[in-house]
Design a protein around this motif. Structure first.
Motif, PDB file in Angstrom:
ATOM      1  N   ALA A 131     -39.350  28.306 -48.487  1.00  0.00           N
ATOM      2  CA  ALA A 131     -40.766  28.142 -48.140  1.00  0.00           C
ATOM      3  C   ALA A 131     -41.505  27.446 -49.271  1.00  0.00           C
ATOM      4  O   ALA A 131     -41.241  27.708 -50.456  1.00  0.00           O
ATOM      5  CB  ALA A 131     -41.394  29.512 -47.875  1.00  0.00           C
ATOM      6  N   VAL A 132     -42.401  26.562 -48.897  1.00  0.00           N
ATOM      7  CA  VAL A 132     -43.162  25.824 -49.912  1.00  0.00           C
ATOM      8  C   VAL A 132     -44.655  25.944 -49.648  1.00  0.00           C
ATOM      9  O   VAL A 132     -45.095  25.926 -48.497  1.00  0.00           O
ATOM     10  CB  VAL A 132     -42.762  24.316 -49.938  1.00  0.00           C
ATOM     11  N   ALA A 133     -45.414  26.082 -50.727  1.00  0.00           N
ATOM     12  CA  ALA A 133     -46.871  26.141 -50.597  1.00  0.00           C
ATOM     13  C   ALA A 133     -47.371  24.764 -50.191  1.00  0.00           C
ATOM     14  O   ALA A 133     -46.905  23.743 -50.718  1.00  0.00           O
ATOM     15  CB  ALA A 133     -47.487  26.548 -51.931  1.00  0.00           C
ATOM     16  N   ALA A 134     -48.300  24.738 -49.246  1.00  0.00           N
ATOM     17  CA  ALA A 134     -48.805  23.441 -48.796  1.00  0.00           C
ATOM     18  C   ALA A 134     -50.211  23.609 -48.234  1.00  0.00           C
ATOM     19  O   ALA A 134     -50.587  24.691 -47.781  1.00  0.00           O
ATOM     20  CB  ALA A 134     -47.886  22.876 -47.720  1.00  0.00           C
ATOM     21  N   ILE A 135     -50.962  22.521 -48.295  1.00  0.00           N
ATOM     22  CA  ILE A 135     -52.294  22.560 -47.687  1.00  0.00           C
ATOM     23  C   ILE A 135     -52.460  21.356 -46.754  1.00  0.00           C
ATOM     24  O   ILE A 135     -51.931  20.272 -47.028  1.00  0.00           O
ATOM     25  CB  ILE A 135     -53.423  22.596 -48.744  1.00  0.00           C
ATOM     26  N   PRO A 136     -53.165  21.566 -45.638  1.00  0.00           N
ATOM     27  CA  PRO A 136     -53.333  20.452 -44.696  1.00  0.00           C
ATOM     28  C   PRO A 136     -54.107  19.311 -45.353  1.00  0.00           C
ATOM     29  O   PRO A 136     -55.022  19.544 -46.134  1.00  0.00           O
ATOM     30  CB  PRO A 136     -54.167  21.055 -43.555  1.00  0.00           C
ATOM     31  N   VAL A 137     -53.720  18.099 -45.024  1.00  0.00           N
ATOM     32  CA  VAL A 137     -54.422  16.927 -45.547  1.00  0.00           C
ATOM     33  C   VAL A 137     -55.766  16.817 -44.841  1.00  0.00           C
ATOM     34  O   VAL A 137     -55.848  16.956 -43.623  1.00  0.00           O
ATOM     35  CB  VAL A 137     -53.570  15.658 -45.301  1.00  0.00           C
ATOM     36  N   GLU A 138     -56.817  16.600 -45.612  1.00  0.00           N
ATOM     37  CA  GLU A 138     -58.131  16.495 -44.987  1.00  0.00           C
ATOM     38  C   GLU A 138     -58.695  15.094 -45.034  1.00  0.00           C
ATOM     39  O   GLU A 138     -59.537  14.740 -44.219  1.00  0.00           O
ATOM     40  CB  GLU A 138     -59.087  17.478 -45.638  1.00  0.00           C
ATOM     41  N   ASP A 139     -58.217  14.302 -45.963  1.00  0.00           N
ATOM     42  CA  ASP A 139     -58.671  12.912 -45.994  1.00  0.00           C
ATOM     43  C   ASP A 139     -57.868  12.113 -44.973  1.00  0.00           C
ATOM     44  O   ASP A 139     -56.746  12.486 -44.636  1.00  0.00           O
ATOM     45  CB  ASP A 139     -58.430  12.303 -47.382  1.00  0.00           C
ATOM     46  N   THR A 140     -58.436  11.020 -44.520  1.00  0.00           N
ATOM     47  CA  THR A 140     -57.671  10.114 -43.666  1.00  0.00           C
ATOM     48  C   THR A 140     -56.671   9.369 -44.543  1.00  0.00           C
ATOM     49  O   THR A 140     -57.012   8.921 -45.644  1.00  0.00           O
ATOM     50  CB  THR A 140     -58.627   9.126 -42.968  1.00  0.00           C
ATOM     51  N   ILE A 141     -55.441   9.276 -44.069  1.00  0.00           N
ATOM     52  CA  ILE A 141     -54.391   8.627 -44.873  1.00  0.00           C
ATOM     53  C   ILE A 141     -54.004   7.304 -44.216  1.00  0.00           C
ATOM     54  O   ILE A 141     -53.680   7.268 -43.023  1.00  0.00           O
ATOM     55  CB  ILE A 141     -53.125   9.513 -44.968  1.00  0.00           C
ATOM     56  N   LYS A 142     -54.030   6.250 -45.014  1.00  0.00           N
ATOM     57  CA  LYS A 142     -53.649   4.930 -44.486  1.00  0.00           C
ATOM     58  C   LYS A 142     -52.440   4.394 -45.238  1.00  0.00           C
ATOM     59  O   LYS A 142     -52.292   4.624 -46.439  1.00  0.00           O
ATOM     60  CB  LYS A 142     -54.816   3.953 -44.630  1.00  0.00           C
ATOM     61  N   GLU A 143     -51.615   3.693 -44.498  1.00  0.00           N
ATOM     62  CA  GLU A 143     -50.493   3.006 -45.119  1.00  0.00           C
ATOM     63  C   GLU A 143     -51.001   1.608 -45.479  1.00  0.00           C
ATOM     64  O   GLU A 143     -51.595   0.945 -44.625  1.00  0.00           O
ATOM     65  CB  GLU A 143     -49.364   2.913 -44.110  1.00  0.00           C
ATOM     66  N   VAL A 144     -50.777   1.236 -46.734  1.00  0.00           N
ATOM     67  CA  VAL A 144     -51.336  -0.032 -47.201  1.00  0.00           C
ATOM     68  C   VAL A 144     -50.216  -0.956 -47.667  1.00  0.00           C
ATOM     69  O   VAL A 144     -49.311  -0.537 -48.386  1.00  0.00           O
ATOM     70  CB  VAL A 144     -52.345   0.220 -48.352  1.00  0.00           C
TER      71      VAL A 144
END
Ligand code: CTP
Ligand code: MG
Length: 230
Positions: A131-144
């Motif tokens: 198990a790994v600690a994680a938090i949901p991404v809240e910023d919009t993520i773009k592939e550049v």
């Protein structure tokens, strides 16, 4: 949650802090105390962890030993030299650790570790063994792409930022380290994923930031000074 005397924490602190300007972050003073001491204090106080291994650069083993003695971190069973990559350092820690059923791997560069995170990690790991600690991404993520051209926008609802602690059934982690092919900056969970082992996430903490670049110090100093005062 495992209740027997069976959890060893491996604190990895053997990086060279390139993004911090080439300093060993483990010994950076925060509020006058070396960074490494913060997570070590939480491990020392945790009733869920029986022993700890501290992994530092080879040239700093003595220095870390002295720190451990001076500050009375009696759970530290070994201080050992790390390797060229984080993966190598975790492996070194595994080899140096006293026998245990579970291992809790934590980046010393995350000084805001809490007992709650340790607790949640051990509870979550009792399911699949990983198990790994994680938090949901809240910023919009773009592939550049090249030249700063946006290529796509990812579906944020399925994205998580992963932290440590990462908790594993020790034998599973050991096997994953031995059997996984070399990978680009993989964390331990990724080694298990490569072997098809189910890894689950559990709620991390936004305050559990990793000291990576100089700007992070300001944030972490503020978070830790609040903790001391509370
Ligand atoms: N780490 C380690 N051994 C390595 C590389 C990293 O033990 N060869 C540890 C770091 O000390 C840190 C954690 O892994 O506690 C997360 O790594 P990171 O934040 O990337 O630290 P550094 O590798 O030191 O920093 P940089 O990547 O900027 O050089
Ligand atoms: Mg690194």
């Amino acid at each position: 949650m495992p209740t027997t005397l069976d959890v060893v924490a491996i604190l990895v602190a053997a990086g060279s802090g390139q993004r911090m300007g080439g300093v060993e972050k483990a010994f950076l003073p925060i509020g006058g105390i070396p960074l490494l001491c913060y997570s070590l204090s939480v491990v020392q106080a945790s009733p869920l962890v029986q022993a700890a291994v501290v992994v530092v650069q080879g040239s700093s083993v003595k220095r870390a030993h002295s720190l451990v003695e001076e500050r009375g971190f009696s759970k530290v069973a070994a201080v050992c030299p790390g390797g060229a990559t984080r993966r190598d350092s975790v492996w070194a820690g595994l080899e140096a650790a006293p026998p245990s059923t579970w291992v809790l791997v934590h980046d010393a560069a995350r000084p805001c570790l809490t007992e709650e995170l340790i607790q949640r990690g051990l509870t979550a790991a009792s399911g699949t063994g990983a198990a790994v600690a994680a938090i949901p991404v809240e910023d919009t993520i773009k592939e550049v792409g090249p030249g700063g051209a946006v290529q796509s926008t990812l579906d944020r609802s399925r994205l998580y930022t992963v932290q440590t602690p990462q908790v594993f059934a020790r034998e599973v982690l050991r096997r994953a380290h031995q059997e996984s092919p070399p990978g680009p900056s993989w964390d331990d969970a990724a080694l298990l994923e490569a072997l098809g082992w189910p890894v689950c996430v559990y709620p991390g903490d936004r305050r559990n930031v990793k000291v990576t670049v100089p700007e992070d110090l300001e944030l972490v100093e503020a978070l830790l000074s609040r903790r001391k005062g509370s």
